[in-house]
Scaffold this motif. Structure first.
Motif, short mmCIF file in Angstrom:
data_model
loop_
_atom_site.label_atom_id
_atom_site.label_comp_id
_atom_site.label_asym_id
_atom_site.label_seq_id
_atom_site.Cartn_x
_atom_site.Cartn_y
_atom_site.Cartn_z
N GLY B 96 -62.60 -40.12 8.13
CA GLY B 96 -62.63 -40.35 6.69
C GLY B 96 -61.28 -40.73 6.11
N MET B 97 -60.30 -40.99 6.97
CA MET B 97 -58.98 -41.41 6.47
C MET B 97 -59.07 -42.78 5.82
SD MET B 97 -55.67 -42.41 8.78
CE MET B 97 -54.99 -40.79 9.10
N ASP B 98 -58.35 -42.97 4.73
CA ASP B 98 -58.22 -44.28 4.08
C ASP B 98 -57.15 -45.05 4.85
OD1 ASP B 98 -57.58 -46.46 2.50
OD2 ASP B 98 -56.71 -45.26 0.89
N GLU B 99 -57.61 -45.89 5.78
CA GLU B 99 -56.65 -46.54 6.69
C GLU B 99 -55.64 -47.42 5.95
OE1 GLU B 99 -57.49 -47.08 10.56
OE2 GLU B 99 -55.96 -48.60 10.87
N ALA B 100 -56.11 -48.22 5.00
CA ALA B 100 -55.18 -49.11 4.27
C ALA B 100 -54.17 -48.29 3.48
CB ALA B 100 -55.96 -50.04 3.36
N GLY B 101 -54.65 -47.22 2.86
CA GLY B 101 -53.74 -46.37 2.09
C GLY B 101 -52.73 -45.68 2.98
N ALA B 102 -53.17 -45.23 4.15
CA ALA B 102 -52.27 -44.55 5.08
C ALA B 102 -51.20 -45.51 5.59
CB ALA B 102 -53.06 -43.95 6.24
N ILE B 103 -51.61 -46.74 5.87
CA ILE B 103 -50.64 -47.74 6.35
C ILE B 103 -49.59 -48.02 5.26
CG2 ILE B 103 -50.39 -50.20 6.94
CD1 ILE B 103 -52.94 -49.93 8.62
N SER B 118 -53.95 -50.92 14.39
CA SER B 118 -54.93 -50.07 13.72
C SER B 118 -54.56 -48.61 13.95
CB SER B 118 -56.31 -50.35 14.30
OG SER B 118 -57.19 -49.29 13.98
N LEU B 119 -54.73 -47.79 12.92
CA LEU B 119 -54.46 -46.35 13.08
C LEU B 119 -55.61 -45.66 13.82
CD1 LEU B 119 -52.99 -45.46 9.56
CD2 LEU B 119 -51.76 -46.02 11.66
N GLY B 120 -56.78 -46.29 13.83
CA GLY B 120 -57.91 -45.72 14.55
C GLY B 120 -58.76 -44.77 13.71
N ALA B 121 -58.66 -44.89 12.39
CA ALA B 121 -59.48 -44.04 11.52
C ALA B 121 -60.96 -44.35 11.72
CB ALA B 121 -59.09 -44.26 10.06
N PHE B 122 -61.81 -43.34 11.49
CA PHE B 122 -63.25 -43.58 11.58
C PHE B 122 -63.95 -42.81 10.47
CE2 PHE B 122 -63.51 -39.46 13.62
CZ PHE B 122 -62.43 -39.42 14.49
N ASP B 123 -65.20 -43.21 10.18
CA ASP B 123 -65.91 -42.62 9.05
C ASP B 123 -66.65 -41.35 9.45
OD1 ASP B 123 -65.08 -44.45 7.16
OD2 ASP B 123 -66.64 -45.87 7.71
#
Lengths: 164, 164
Positions: B96-103, B118-123
């Motif tokens: 559930g990480m917000d990948e774009a926000g984390a980047i 890619s950070l590898g976040a998943f839903d």
């Protein structure tokens, strides 16, 4: 019964009376350990780590791959790790491996499937360890991490510092 | 004294009276565990593993990356592992990480360095776990490995099987 069933049965014992359910995601010691998948290494036991203390990254060889750099980035920037302990080990199957020969062996065993990636073999254990530490230290996203590199002797259980 | 120094001091205690110096490289239980780097997880403790028993692979999220597939290939073909235990966990930072926000956050903290991966976040945790198990099972080099997928609850220390 497969071995996995035995591990799941072991977990029943571990979870009985479990009292560590409130730990935060951030590692308390702000350390991330990078080491090999080798079965002889128990990083928690060998370094006195308890649940909640440190991130642990492991792959074949403890090689600093793109995946390790991804994980270190997350560990450092989003979860607060400040120190990396990179730990290679004696008698590593990846040290001195004949990469071309190993690939041929794997492909033969796999009935024609192709190994289209590097296995990550390296020649000199200490030289590779120093280069791996430098790969982390010189990464633009990881410049504020402190990096120390040690060799774990599977023969003695002892850790010896090689680079800092 | 940094935390790494404390870990190296702990190792002096571990190596005193160490009696596991003759273990082979091949994991005795022929198992390879794939899990997250999360500090709350001690795979050896949670699954009752001892030195010499099993390979352990860990990265951010327990994601089945190319590096994990490389390591599984070595574990299986050259060191005899027959069973994979893929273990994701509750409260994972990658779920559930917000990948774009984390980047964006990482790049801001890094003074202009770029996150080019890619950070590898998943839903969905369970859906990703099933897809990850399938990624291993369907790999042409790993077709003879048995794969089971479990969720580890960091709240209770319990493991629950999701796919086999």
């Amino acid at each position: 019964m497969g071995e996995t069933d035995a591990l799941l049965a072991n977990n029943e014992r571990y979870s009985t009376g479990f009292d560590k359910g409130d730990l935060p995601a951030e590692p308390a010691r702000r350390v991330v350990v990078v080491t090999c998948m080798d079965a002889r290494i128990d990083p928690a036991a060998a370094l006195g780590l308890h649940e909640g203390d440190a991130h642990v990254l492991r792959n074949a060889g403890g090689v600093v791959t793109e995946d390790v750099l991804r994980s270190l980035t997350l560990s450092h920037h989003l979860l607060g790790a400040q120190e990396v302990l990179l730990m290679h080990h004696s008698r590593c199957a990846m040290a001195g491996m004949d990469e071309a020969g190993a690939i041929a062996q794997i492909e033969e065993r796999s009935g024609g499937a192709t190994v289209d990636f590097s296995l990550g073999a390296f020649d000199d254990l200490e030289a590779d360890l120093r280069a791996s530490a430098e790969r982390i230290a010189s990464h633009p996203l990881l410049s504020r991490l402190s990096v120390r590199a040690v060799l774990y002797e599977v023969e003695t259980g002892k850790v010896r510092e090689v680079a800092r």
